[in-house]
Motif scaffolding. Structure first.
Motif: not given
Length: 349
Positions: A226-230
């Motif tokens: 999720l951190t990567k996608f955001m």
């Protein structure tokens, strides 16, 4: 001649008994619950007496109650056979998913409409972390609407799963490369003039209003991903004001708490839709935070666009609340109070 007691007995048929036999004893502790809590809930709900011996469970009660209890237990046992977990929420969901025919003891008399609403064996959403299944017939209908319509309006009280299921579908479509981006938005109406008094930069001031959307995402996607996608912008969580002037293509876009939009904001949002995009608009028209003289953009949009082909609308009620049982009762109490006040405007406020 029969006495009065015999007449009473004739009006009250003797309870029936039904034996349920389960193949796998190892699943029964989970099916019955800690200290047989799940069985106790079914006994209270359906006026049954349940007793077990080995892999046999005896249901004692009226015909309709036995059919209802049997259907719930079969559904829960099937879930366990497929590797699922059973807790109080799953028991409540299985009770809600009973068809009217099952409740009335007519197990084979289901209509096509009942089967569509209540048969959820093939209705689920697979996200990156979990499989999300409907917890009420209306949630089942909602998932089907999300699957078959490019734009869906979901109306109803808090706790019915409007936002959670929309986020689940967004993650599922993103994970299967049906869309390239997820955009989650809310109108930050509560901030208003108070925004400047909050500590931190603009993001830190607005994030509290978007927190429920973040929570849903963390429930569907591993934290590192999720951190990567955001960071890459593939998943974006932003207030509605940031949507102006944009076009959403190859996106799954969710506007949450849409009852707090103005008609102008709603028109702006709906007309951002681009190619290969999906939009979900959720809200509760009874809980608007707009000034009294400002019309809700959600209510205005429903009246104007609901009947356009390709748009789906799902209306939840307090009976669809899937939180604690008290939450549904509280909503019902407030609704009843509001109805009384409308019918008697001069009465107690």
């Amino acid at each position: 001649m029969k006495d009065k007691h015999d007449k009473t007995a004739a009006r009250e048929p003797a309870p029936l008994h039904h034996n349920m036999v389960f193949k796998d004893n190892a699943l029964l502790p989970m099916l019955f619950g800690d200290d047989d809590a799940h069985l106790a809930k079914l006994e209270k709900k359906f006026n049954l007496s349940l007793s077990s011996r080995g892999n046999v469970l005896v249901l004692t009660g009226g015909k309709a109650d036995i059919e209802s209890g049997k259907a719930v237990l079969q559904s829960l046992y099937k879930e366990l056979e497929h590797g699922g977990e059973i807790g109080p929420a799953q028991v409540d969901a299985a009770i809600r998913m009973l068809t009217p025919s099952q409740r009335n003891g007519h197990h084979k008399g289901e209509t096509a409409e009942e089967k569509m609403l209540f048969d959820t064996s093939d209705i689920f959403i697979k996200t990156m972390k979990k499989v999300v299944k409907p917890y009420s017939p209306m949630q089942s209908q909602y998932i089907q609407a999300l699957s078959h319509h490019d734009m869906v309006f979901a109306l109803g009280p808090a706790g019915t799963g409007k936002t959670y299921l929309a986020v689940a579908m967004a993650v599922a479509m993103f994970n299967s490369h049906k869309v390239e981006k997820i955009i989650l938005s809310r109108p930050a109406v509560e901030a208003g003039e108070k925004l400047g008094f909050l500590p931190g930069d603009l993001k830190e001031k607005i994030d509290p209003y978007l927190r429920p959307l973040y929570d849903a995402l963390y429930d569907m996607i591993p934290a590192d991903k999720l951190t990567k996608f955001m960071e890459s912008g593939e998943i974006e969580v932003a207030p509605l004001a940031f949507m102006r002037g944009r076009t959403f293509s190859n996106c799954f876009v969710i506007l949450d708490e849409a009852q707090n939009t103005t008609p102008t904001q709603m028109k702006m949002f709906l007309t951002r839709m681009g190619e290969n995009s999906h939009m979900v608009i959720t809200g509760d028209l009874s809980q608007t935070d707009l000034p009294k003289d400002v019309k809700s953009g959600l209510g205005d949009a429903i009246r104007k666009v609901e009947n356009i082909e390709g748009i789906g609308t799902v209306r939840f009620s307090d009976s669809d609340v899937v939180r604690h049982a008290l939450a549904a009762k509280i909503i019902q109490a407030y609704d009843e109070w509001d109805r009384k006040r409308k019918n008697n405007p001069s009465g107690d406020k």
